[in-house]
Design a protein around this motif. Structure first.
Motif, PDB file in Angstrom:
ATOM      1  N   GLU A  53       0.835  -1.199   0.000  1.00 52.10           N
ATOM      2  CA  GLU A  53       0.000   0.000   0.000  1.00 52.10           C
ATOM      3  C   GLU A  53       0.873   1.254   0.000  1.00 52.10           C
ATOM      4  OE1 GLU A  53      -4.136   0.519   1.984  1.00 52.10           O
ATOM      5  OE2 GLU A  53      -2.950  -0.728   3.314  1.00 52.10           O
ATOM      6  N   MET A  54       0.348   2.313  -0.572  1.00 49.15           N
ATOM      7  CA  MET A  54       1.000   3.613  -0.443  1.00 49.15           C
ATOM      8  C   MET A  54       0.022   4.517   0.290  1.00 49.15           C
ATOM      9  SD  MET A  54       3.546   4.563  -3.392  1.00 49.15           S
ATOM     10  CE  MET A  54       2.968   4.347  -5.034  1.00 49.15           C
ATOM     11  N   VAL A  55       0.418   4.912   1.469  1.00 47.85           N
ATOM     12  CA  VAL A  55      -0.498   5.636   2.332  1.00 47.85           C
ATOM     13  C   VAL A  55       0.023   7.045   2.588  1.00 47.85           C
ATOM     14  CG1 VAL A  55      -1.610   5.671   4.579  1.00 47.85           C
ATOM     15  CG2 VAL A  55      -1.168   3.493   3.452  1.00 47.85           C
ATOM     16  N   GLY A  56      -0.846   8.010   2.413  1.00 45.65           N
ATOM     17  CA  GLY A  56      -0.503   9.379   2.759  1.00 45.65           C
ATOM     18  C   GLY A  56      -0.921   9.635   4.190  1.00 45.65           C
ATOM     19  N   TYR A  57       0.021  10.111   4.981  1.00 49.82           N
ATOM     20  CA  TYR A  57      -0.269  10.336   6.393  1.00 49.82           C
ATOM     21  C   TYR A  57      -0.161  11.831   6.599  1.00 49.82           C
ATOM     22  CZ  TYR A  57      -0.107   9.162  11.377  1.00 49.82           C
ATOM     23  OH  TYR A  57      -0.389   9.028  12.717  1.00 49.82           O
ATOM     24  N   ILE A  58      -1.307  12.485   6.710  1.00 53.00           N
ATOM     25  CA  ILE A  58      -1.213  13.936   6.732  1.00 53.00           C
ATOM     26  C   ILE A  58      -1.893  14.537   7.948  1.00 53.00           C
ATOM     27  CG2 ILE A  58      -1.044  14.113   4.241  1.00 53.00           C
ATOM     28  CD1 ILE A  58      -3.915  14.986   4.160  1.00 53.00           C
ATOM     29  N   GLY A  59      -1.544  15.743   8.223  1.00 55.85           N
ATOM     30  CA  GLY A  59      -2.078  16.463   9.365  1.00 55.85           C
ATOM     31  C   GLY A  59      -1.392  17.806   9.420  1.00 55.85           C
ATOM     32  N   SER A  60      -1.973  18.762  10.134  1.00 56.21           N
ATOM     33  CA  SER A  60      -1.370  20.087  10.203  1.00 56.21           C
ATOM     34  C   SER A  60      -0.060  19.990  10.989  1.00 56.21           C
ATOM     35  CB  SER A  60      -2.334  21.068  10.857  1.00 56.21           C
ATOM     36  OG  SER A  60      -2.899  20.480  12.003  1.00 56.21           O
ATOM     37  N   ASN A  61       0.675  21.094  11.014  1.00 51.60           N
ATOM     38  CA  ASN A  61       1.943  21.094  11.741  1.00 51.60           C
ATOM     39  C   ASN A  61       1.728  20.706  13.194  1.00 51.60           C
ATOM     40  OD1 ASN A  61       3.635  21.886   9.652  1.00 51.60           O
ATOM     41  ND2 ASN A  61       2.999  24.018   9.887  1.00 51.60           N
ATOM     42  N   GLY A  62       2.588  19.836  13.686  1.00 52.93           N
ATOM     43  CA  GLY A  62       2.502  19.458  15.093  1.00 52.93           C
ATOM     44  C   GLY A  62       1.370  18.498  15.410  1.00 52.93           C
ATOM     45  N   ALA A  63       0.813  17.867  14.384  1.00 49.62           N
ATOM     46  CA  ALA A  63      -0.319  16.973  14.636  1.00 49.62           C
ATOM     47  C   ALA A  63       0.129  15.628  15.203  1.00 49.62           C
ATOM     48  CB  ALA A  63      -1.111  16.755  13.354  1.00 49.62           C
ATOM     49  N   GLY A  64       1.422  15.311  15.040  1.00 51.46           N
ATOM     50  CA  GLY A  64       1.928  14.046  15.564  1.00 51.46           C
ATOM     51  C   GLY A  64       2.346  13.060  14.485  1.00 51.46           C
ATOM     52  N   LYS A  65       2.447  13.554  13.262  1.00 49.14           N
ATOM     53  CA  LYS A  65       2.831  12.672  12.154  1.00 49.14           C
ATOM     54  C   LYS A  65       4.221  12.090  12.362  1.00 49.14           C
ATOM     55  CE  LYS A  65       2.788  15.916   9.104  1.00 49.14           C
ATOM     56  NZ  LYS A  65       2.451  17.149   9.786  1.00 49.14           N
ATOM     57  N   SER A  66       5.189  12.981  12.575  1.00 47.15           N
ATOM     58  CA  SER A  66       6.569  12.520  12.693  1.00 47.15           C
ATOM     59  C   SER A  66       6.742  11.605  13.890  1.00 47.15           C
ATOM     60  CB  SER A  66       7.510  13.709  12.823  1.00 47.15           C
ATOM     61  OG  SER A  66       7.401  14.525  11.700  1.00 47.15           O
ATOM     62  N   THR A  67       6.054  11.933  14.960  1.00 48.24           N
ATOM     63  CA  THR A  67       6.146  11.091  16.157  1.00 48.24           C
ATOM     64  C   THR A  67       5.677   9.677  15.840  1.00 48.24           C
ATOM     65  OG1 THR A  67       5.682  13.051  17.460  1.00 48.24           O
ATOM     66  CG2 THR A  67       5.494  10.941  18.578  1.00 48.24           C
ATOM     67  N   THR A  68       4.583   9.565  15.093  1.00 45.45           N
ATOM     68  CA  THR A  68       4.098   8.232  14.728  1.00 45.45           C
ATOM     69  C   THR A  68       5.144   7.496  13.893  1.00 45.45           C
ATOM     70  OG1 THR A  68       1.986   9.350  14.496  1.00 45.45           O
ATOM     71  CG2 THR A  68       2.060   7.034  13.908  1.00 45.45           C
ATOM     72  N   ILE A  69       5.693   8.195  12.913  1.00 40.94           N
ATOM     73  CA  ILE A  69       6.711   7.580  12.052  1.00 40.94           C
ATOM     74  C   ILE A  69       7.892   7.104  12.903  1.00 40.94           C
ATOM     75  CG2 ILE A  69       8.393   8.029  10.238  1.00 40.94           C
ATOM     76  CD1 ILE A  69       5.943   8.302   8.829  1.00 40.94           C
ATOM     77  N   LYS A  70       8.278   7.931  13.867  1.00 44.50           N
ATOM     78  CA  LYS A  70       9.427   7.566  14.701  1.00 44.50           C
ATOM     79  C   LYS A  70       9.121   6.350  15.563  1.00 44.50           C
ATOM     80  CE  LYS A  70      11.489  12.036  14.561  1.00 44.50           C
ATOM     81  NZ  LYS A  70      11.111  13.394  14.946  1.00 44.50           N
ATOM     82  N   MET A  71       7.877   6.195  15.966  1.00 40.55           N
ATOM     83  CA  MET A  71       7.526   4.997  16.729  1.00 40.55           C
ATOM     84  C   MET A  71       7.543   3.772  15.823  1.00 40.55           C
ATOM     85  SD  MET A  71       4.760   6.040  19.595  1.00 40.55           S
ATOM     86  CE  MET A  71       3.707   7.105  18.669  1.00 40.55           C
ATOM     87  N   MET A  72       7.095   3.957  14.578  1.00 39.29           N
ATOM     88  CA  MET A  72       7.068   2.820  13.668  1.00 39.29           C
ATOM     89  C   MET A  72       8.473   2.440  13.220  1.00 39.29           C
ATOM     90  SD  MET A  72       3.676   3.250  11.341  1.00 39.29           S
ATOM     91  CE  MET A  72       3.934   4.891  10.729  1.00 39.29           C
ATOM     92  N   SER A  73       9.403   3.400  13.278  1.00 39.72           N
ATOM     93  CA  SER A  73      10.764   3.040  12.878  1.00 39.72           C
ATOM     94  C   SER A  73      11.635   2.657  14.073  1.00 39.72           C
ATOM     95  CB  SER A  73      11.396   4.167  12.068  1.00 39.72           C
ATOM     96  OG  SER A  73      11.196   5.398  12.690  1.00 39.72           O
ATOM     97  N   GLY A  74      11.050   2.653  15.263  1.00 37.43           N
ATOM     98  CA  GLY A  74      11.772   2.114  16.417  1.00 37.43           C
ATOM     99  C   GLY A  74      12.611   3.117  17.171  1.00 37.43           C
ATOM    100  N   ILE A  75      12.508   4.389  16.830  1.00 37.48           N
ATOM    101  CA  ILE A  75      13.317   5.388  17.537  1.00 37.48           C
ATOM    102  C   ILE A  75      12.665   5.744  18.861  1.00 37.48           C
ATOM    103  CG2 ILE A  75      14.284   7.686  17.402  1.00 37.48           C
ATOM    104  CD1 ILE A  75      13.993   7.436  14.339  1.00 37.48           C
ATOM    105  N   LEU A  76      11.357   5.883  18.837  1.00 35.81           N
ATOM    106  CA  LEU A  76      10.637   6.249  20.051  1.00 35.81           C
ATOM    107  C   LEU A  76       9.826   5.060  20.549  1.00 35.81           C
ATOM    108  CD1 LEU A  76       9.259   9.766  19.053  1.00 35.81           C
ATOM    109  CD2 LEU A  76      11.250   9.261  20.443  1.00 35.81           C
TER     110      LEU A  76
END
Lengths: 338, 272
Positions: A53-76
């Motif tokens: 799948e190709m999924v667009g994960y969008i939200g306004s600034n500071g919505a928590g997008k990057s944080t989610t990505i970081k959890m999925m990549s194992g950093i957080l």
């Protein structure tokens, strides 16, 4: 139905920071206070994504997008909830998970700053244990799509942003990861480079069935690449559906702009007034704008009706753009939370 | 092991290459080192010139000359800070990039430092050591260092490197807690200048303090290899000191792993 490659269940992430006070006095006070502020960056998010799948994960600034990505990549590590990527919990088995993923953070680089670009790839080749054949094949592919050879021997610090971004994307894909996380990969890039990057992502997805999760503020990226869209706001998931579904849900309003061949007489004006109903009319200097919902009548019907009244010189059809839809969703959710 | 080296060696190799990238930095670095050493040398010479006895703290003037150059070069080689690098990684959030790779964060840092260490071992340490050996034999009239002592010294230097780096790694973990480490690093370096014997040989300190120091890992960072080189330890003492160094390597390594486990869970990535 294939198995879910990525599964998030009720994931929350809270950050605790020391409380800061305004002003100089506040700065001094902050030195001695032990008060902390807890900020919930991601609040109870669940979703599942399938392979390819190709999924667009969008939200306004500071919505928590990057944080989610970081959890999925194992950093957080999530504060609560579970996150499984390809059968692994990323933050528990960070190194194992890292072999399955490729990450591009638009504002950072993983390239070796002081050395020629090529060096980075040789290092990555060893780290991911890519075989010589695979390495050569993939580099040839990247050269082809991303045009890397023109700056392969330049030191990374001398590359332009566009070159660096292309190089970074290649670096994230060198080991042919199952999942590719792209955190604003087209930030600050010109149209041509954006196009190349999208092209590369598309081809990788087609050739290797790579799952792509993309956060961006450029909705053209989403429109060109993604089949599905997840929207979050203030840490909460507010929308999750295919792009077509989204357009169906929100993109029904349509407007048609007519330009008259000659000015209308009063008779024609009256006839226009009688149209009313589902059509909203906005008079303009030389013509008229007709707004309506596609669910209620079709574009063809509207055009036929207007052409029946007066001679028309020009017609412009405007569908709602994704940007408008997303804006509406953001604003809608603000309205709800306030 | 071979695979391990293949993965991590590039980090060391690239560090060596990076050191040659900036030409100005390359020459200034060497200049700075010579300046530092000679200031230190002339200072001690002035002290010896005004002293009433020819021996201070158990060091003759000739031994002190060797001590100055050896302690300077060894600590320069060995003390390759990784805590400041961890600090940068945390402050600008680039630690995120390291964590998305299937590699161990500490091992990566260790190999990077190893690269710097190897670089510094050659530029300029090796040349200083050769020069020093010639000076020692021709000017000071001392015998040539015997191969056994040299081997023991090199082994001790290697231990020193690992002690320092594992210690500095533990120290660097503070960066994850405080998100800023620059100031603490300066204090640490100033303290270490004393405790490692880089500034003043440990034998100049009061006996009570020396006793306490012997229970800390710091003397093992610079003082021990220099003393081995100067032949201040007997054969058995050399083995004892090397054993103690090896023990510190293990202890600090384990402590570092423990800290990382604790901290990995609460990592915060700054800067979006």
């Amino acid at each position: 139905m294939s198995e879910n490659l990525i599964e998030l269940n009720n994931v929350c992430k809270e950050f605790v920071t020391a409380k800061h006070y305004p002003g100089f006095k506040g700065a001094v006070k902050g030195l001695f206070s032990k008060e902390t502020v807890t900020k919930t960056a991601v609040d109870d998010i669940s979703f599942a994504i399938q392979e390819g799948e190709m999924v667009g994960y969008i939200g306004s600034n500071g919505a928590g997008k990057s944080t989610t990505i970081k959890m999925m990549s194992g950093i957080l590590t999530p504060t609560s909830g579970s996150c499984v990527v390809n059968g692994l919990e990323p933050y528990r088995e960070r190194k194992k998970n890292a072999r399955n993923i490729g990450v591009v953070f638009g504002q950072r680089t993983q390239l070796w700053w002081d050395l020629p670009l090529g060096e980075t790839y040789t290092v990555l080749k060893e780290i991911y244990e890519v075989s010589k054949n695979d390495f050569e094949e993939r580099m040839a592919f990247f050269n082809d799509v991303l045009n890397l050879q023109e700056f392969m021997h330049s030191t990374v610090r001398t590359l332009s942003l566009g070159q660096r971004m292309r190089a970074d994307l290649a670096a994230a894909l060198l080991h042919n990861p199952k999942v590719l996380y792209l955190d604003e990969p087209t930030i600050g890039l010109d149209v041509v480079v954006k196009d190349r990057i999208r092209q590369a992502i598309r081809e990788i997805n087609q050739n290797y069935n790579t799952t792509v999760i993309l956060t961006t503020h450029d909705l053209n990226d989403i429109e060109e690449l993604c089949q599905r869209i997840i929207i979050i706001d203030a840490g909460k998931k507010i929308y999750d559906a295919t792009l077509d579904q989204l357009k169906c849900d929100y993109g029904d309003s349509c407007s048609v702009l007519f330009e008259w061949k000659q000015n209308l007489d009063s008779n024609q004006e009256d006839m226009l007034q009688t149209l009313g109903g589902q059509l909203v009319l906005h008079k303009q200097e030389k013509g008229i704008q007709v707004c309506f919902s596609k669910k209620e009548c079709s574009v063809a019907e509207v055009i036929a009706k207007i052409m029946g009244i007066a001679e028309v010189k020009d017609v412009q059809i405007k569908e709602t753009e994704l940007t408008d839809i997303v804006k509406r969703i953001y604003q809608g959710s603000e309205g709800k939370t306030v | 092991m071979k695979k391990y080296l293949r993965i991590y060696w590039p980090f060391a190799a690239n560090q060596i290459k990076s050191n040659f990238v900036y030409k100005g930095r390359f020459y200034l670095f060497i200049l700075r080192k010579f300046l530092g050493m000679f200031i230190y040398y002339y200072l001690w010479m002035a002290i010896y010139a005004s002293a009433s006895s020819g021996e201070l703290g158990g060091f003759s003037r000739s031994e002190m000359i060797l001590y100055v150059f050896m302690s300077y070069t060894i600590s320069d080689m060995v003390m390759v800070g990784i805590s400041s690098e961890i600090g940068y990684d945390v402050t600008d959030g680039s630690v995120a990039m390291s964590l998305t790779k299937p590699i161990d964060y500490r091992t990566r840092l260790v190999f990077k430092s190893l690269g710097v260490m190897i670089y510094r071992a050659v530029v300029p340490t090796l040349f200083i050591w050769i020069g020093l050996e010639i000076y020692k034999v021709c000017k000071l009239g001392m015998p040539v260092t015997n191969p056994m002592t040299m081997t023991a010294t090199l082994l001790s230097v290697l231990f020193s490197f690992f002690i320092y780096i594992f210690f500095d790694y533990c120290f660097g973990m503070l960066a994850f807690v405080t998100t800023y480490i620059f100031g603490m690093n300066i204090i640490k370096n100033a303290t270490l200048n004393f405790l490692t014997g880089r500034l003043i040989p440990i034998s100049f300190f009061p006996t009570a303090l020396q006793k306490i120091f012997s229970f800390l890992p710091f003397t093992a960072m610079t003082y021990v290899p220099v003393m081995i080189y100067l032949g201040k330890y007997s054969g058995m003492q050399v083995l004892e000191q090397l054993g103690k160094q090896a023990l510190w390597v293990v202890v600090l390594y384990l402590f570092g792993s423990f800290l990382w486990k604790k901290i990995e869970r609460r990592i915060v990535i700054l800067g979006g």
